[in-house]
Design an enzyme around this catalytic site. Structure first.
Site, mmCIF file in Angstrom:
data_model
loop_
_atom_site.group_PDB
_atom_site.id
_atom_site.type_symbol
_atom_site.label_atom_id
_atom_site.label_comp_id
_atom_site.label_asym_id
_atom_site.label_seq_id
_atom_site.Cartn_x
_atom_site.Cartn_y
_atom_site.Cartn_z
ATOM 1 N N PRO A 285 1.204 -10.398 -4.869
ATOM 2 C CA PRO A 285 2.360 -10.701 -4.022
ATOM 3 C C PRO A 285 3.115 -9.444 -3.603
ATOM 4 C CG PRO A 285 2.871 -11.141 -6.316
ATOM 5 C CD PRO A 285 1.425 -10.746 -6.275
ATOM 6 N N GLY A 286 3.616 -9.455 -2.411
ATOM 7 C CA GLY A 286 4.469 -8.364 -1.930
ATOM 8 C C GLY A 286 5.843 -8.924 -1.638
ATOM 9 N N ARG A 287 5.947 -9.599 -0.485
ATOM 10 C CA ARG A 287 7.287 -10.046 -0.050
ATOM 11 C C ARG A 287 7.899 -11.050 -1.019
ATOM 12 N NH1 ARG A 287 6.691 -11.356 5.529
ATOM 13 N NH2 ARG A 287 4.617 -10.482 5.236
ATOM 14 N N ARG A 322 10.642 -6.237 11.862
ATOM 15 C CA ARG A 322 9.958 -7.522 11.830
ATOM 16 C C ARG A 322 10.308 -8.455 13.006
ATOM 17 N NH1 ARG A 322 10.352 -10.889 8.456
ATOM 18 N NH2 ARG A 322 8.198 -11.578 8.402
ATOM 19 N N TYR A 326 6.936 -9.453 14.912
ATOM 20 C CA TYR A 326 6.410 -10.815 14.704
ATOM 21 C C TYR A 326 7.329 -11.898 15.231
ATOM 22 C CZ TYR A 326 4.655 -8.020 10.710
ATOM 23 O OH TYR A 326 4.152 -7.043 9.898
ATOM 24 N N CYS A 351 17.296 1.725 22.275
ATOM 25 C CA CYS A 351 17.122 1.609 23.717
ATOM 26 C C CYS A 351 15.936 0.711 24.055
ATOM 27 C CB CYS A 351 16.932 2.991 24.318
ATOM 28 S SG CYS A 351 18.295 4.073 23.925
ATOM 29 N N GLU A 352 15.971 -0.499 23.574
ATOM 30 C CA GLU A 352 14.926 -1.487 23.833
ATOM 31 C C GLU A 352 15.607 -2.837 23.926
ATOM 32 O OE1 GLU A 352 11.419 -1.094 23.593
ATOM 33 O OE2 GLU A 352 11.558 1.062 23.209
ATOM 34 N N TYR A 380 9.311 -5.134 3.760
ATOM 35 C CA TYR A 380 8.796 -4.620 5.032
ATOM 36 C C TYR A 380 9.895 -4.138 5.985
ATOM 37 C CZ TYR A 380 4.565 -6.792 3.237
ATOM 38 O OH TYR A 380 3.510 -7.142 2.426
HETATM 39 C C1 LIG Z 1 -4.529 -6.705 0.578
HETATM 40 C C2 LIG Z 1 -3.142 -7.211 0.560
HETATM 41 N N1 LIG Z 1 -2.655 -7.737 -0.562
HETATM 42 C C3 LIG Z 1 -1.385 -8.198 -0.630
HETATM 43 C C4 LIG Z 1 -0.550 -8.159 0.475
HETATM 44 C C5 LIG Z 1 0.846 -8.669 0.322
HETATM 45 O O1 LIG Z 1 1.164 -9.670 1.192
HETATM 46 P P1 LIG Z 1 2.571 -10.398 1.036
HETATM 47 O O2 LIG Z 1 3.628 -9.373 1.125
HETATM 48 O O3 LIG Z 1 2.636 -11.356 2.151
HETATM 49 O O4 LIG Z 1 2.541 -11.080 -0.307
HETATM 50 C C6 LIG Z 1 -1.027 -7.630 1.668
HETATM 51 C C7 LIG Z 1 -0.145 -7.579 2.862
HETATM 52 O O5 LIG Z 1 -0.417 -7.067 3.883
HETATM 53 C C8 LIG Z 1 -2.351 -7.136 1.717
HETATM 54 O O6 LIG Z 1 -2.842 -6.618 2.834
#
Ligand SMILES: Cc1ncc(COP(=O)(O)O)c(C=O)c1O
Length: 422
Positions: A285-287, A322, A326, A351-352, A380
């Site tokens: 997980p990231g976000r 973002r 997106y 300036c966009e 992000y």
């Molecule tokens: C290989 C991989 N793992 C994990 C993630 C994490 O994704 P998220 O932030 O949506 O959990 C990404 C995001 O681009 C990724 O490319």
């Protein structure tokens, strides 16, 4: 909204309106933070980051899978203080470049808890990963297998995973969907057997398992449940990395799956597809670890009324790409007059025309000098920040129990010329 009220799940855990009616994050009054430390600023509730890390780890324990590890996708918030915190919490770390590897090592992640990703890794990045003795390099394409096989010597054994593209689509934005067959990431399902065969023939590489990441900001569990069975078709392996991608709430109406349910679904699918109970299972997980831990503070510089009400703030696409990338939706509030019913566009200073942070905000009669708080900006935002228009990148401020500490300082004008060679 009543004073003392907890704010919605979009805000960091424990956020509330304090007795002065100001938004409080990590026990800190956002109006005071803005006055003392300036805006724009990324404000992060430290306890929230820890709580989410612990929720992922605990969900794995509850799921009963012994060898389960949570790998922080560091691209979401590649900042030393965040990396240090997750290293302390025992997480693993995924990096997608030499720079992210440098940051992870520098923050104290032991190499045996680091995974290296990337669809276009350079020789020097592979050399760096080998020298650091990272746990796993995730192989993305045939060229990379050959490049890595040239670099490993016979007496060195580097663990690798093969990244498969399982042709599972999550219901998300095209630019953050990665699991479909037509993707720049990973081996197609048809190519995976040949990749397995080739890797197994290289002395010095140890094929540990298979990886897939189907995309990001996915709000349903079903796509995640389809990953393990798709990968299991390739055989038995000691390691399975089932990726990240759990969605988060950017606005109060959004209700993503809970961390516990997501981990439960991923582990359940692994078990049901016959993955051995003794195998190592990784999720990335990231976000879901960082987005809701953070808010951004801005100051209103101008309010313009034409067809709509335009609230111009002192940041924008340089601290949050973002919405432009997106079409991502956010909320905004005046930090000392929460709620309101004036429809406004919160626009950045760049300036966009597309530099809009929140297209449909409902604010309480915004005025120049107000502090605006935008929740769910912990993922992000910092990662994709830029100096467009020579705008200085904001500081990162950790808040905990009412104490604020700057963990990344605000940029200065000198930083804009620091790399000049004259
Ligand atoms: C290989 C991989 N793992 C994990 C993630 C994490 O994704 P998220 O932030 O949506 O959990 C990404 C995001 O681009 C990724 O490319």
């Amino acid at each position: 909204m009543a004073i003392g009220t907890s704010l919605s799940h979009v805000f960091p855990l424990g956020s509330r309106l304090n007795e002065r009616g100001h938004v409080e994050v990590g026990g800190c009054d956002t109006i005071e933070l803005a006055r003392e430390l300036g805006t724009p600023a990324y404000v992060i509730a430290e306890d929230d980051l820890r709580a989410r890390a612990r929720a992922f780890v605990q969900a794995g324990r509850d799921g009963g899978h012994e060898d389960f590890h949570v790998v922080f996708a560091s691209k979401a918030f590649p900042c030393t203080a965040v990396l240090e915190l997750f290293a302390q919490e025992g997480l693993w770390c995924d990096v997608a470049s030499g720079g992210e590897l440098h940051l992870a090592l520098n923050a104290g992640f032991p190499p045996e808890r680091i995974l290296v990703h990337g669809n276009a890794k350079s020789v020097s990045e592979l050399e760096m990963a080998l020298a650091a003795k990272v746990a796993l390099i995730v192989l993305d394409n045939f060229d990379e297998i050959e490049r890595l096989s040239d670099l490993v010597s016979g007496n060195r054994s580097q663990g690798v995973l093969i990244r498969a593209t399982p042709d599972v689509r999550g219901d998300t934005h095209e630019k953050i969907s990665t699991g479909q067959a037509d993707s720049k990431f990973g081996f197609s399902m048809a190519d995976v057997p040949a990749a397995i065969e080739r890797v197994r023939a290289v002395e010095g590489l140890v094929l540990e398992g298979i990886h897939a990441h189907i995309g990001s900001q996915i709000m349903e569990l079903d796509p995640f449940r389809r990953v393990a069975p798709a990968l299991r078709a390739f055989g038995d392996f000691p390691v399975w990395d089932l990726g990240g991608g759990l969605g988060v709430a950017y606005t109060a109406e959004q209700t993503p799956p809970e961390i516990e349910d997501w981990v439960g679904a991923v582990l359940g699918a692994a078990r049901d597809s016959g993955i051995d109970a003794s195998a190592r299972l990784l999720v990335e997980p990231g976000r879901a670890l960082t987005a809701n831990a953070g808010v951004t503070l801005y100051t209103v510089e101008s309010v313009k009324r034409n067809v709509r009400t335009w609230v111009g703030v002192d940041g924008g696409m340089s601290d949050n790409m973002r919405p432009m990338l997106y079409g991502a939706l956010y909320e905004a509030h005046v930090a000392d007059r929460f709620g309101g019913d004036t429809p406004c566009v919160v626009a950045g200073k760049h300036c966009e025309s597309g530099d809009v942070i929140v297209r449909e905000a409902l604010l309480d009669d915004p005025r120049a000098g107000d502090v605006i708080v935008t929740p769910a900006t912990g993922a992000y935002g910092y990662a994709m920040a830029s100096n467009y228009n020579g705008v200085l990148r904001p500081p990162v401020i950790f808040c905990k129990d009412g104490d604020a500490r700057v963990v990344v300082r605000r940029e200065r004008f000198e930083d804009l010329t620091v790399r000049d060679v004259r």
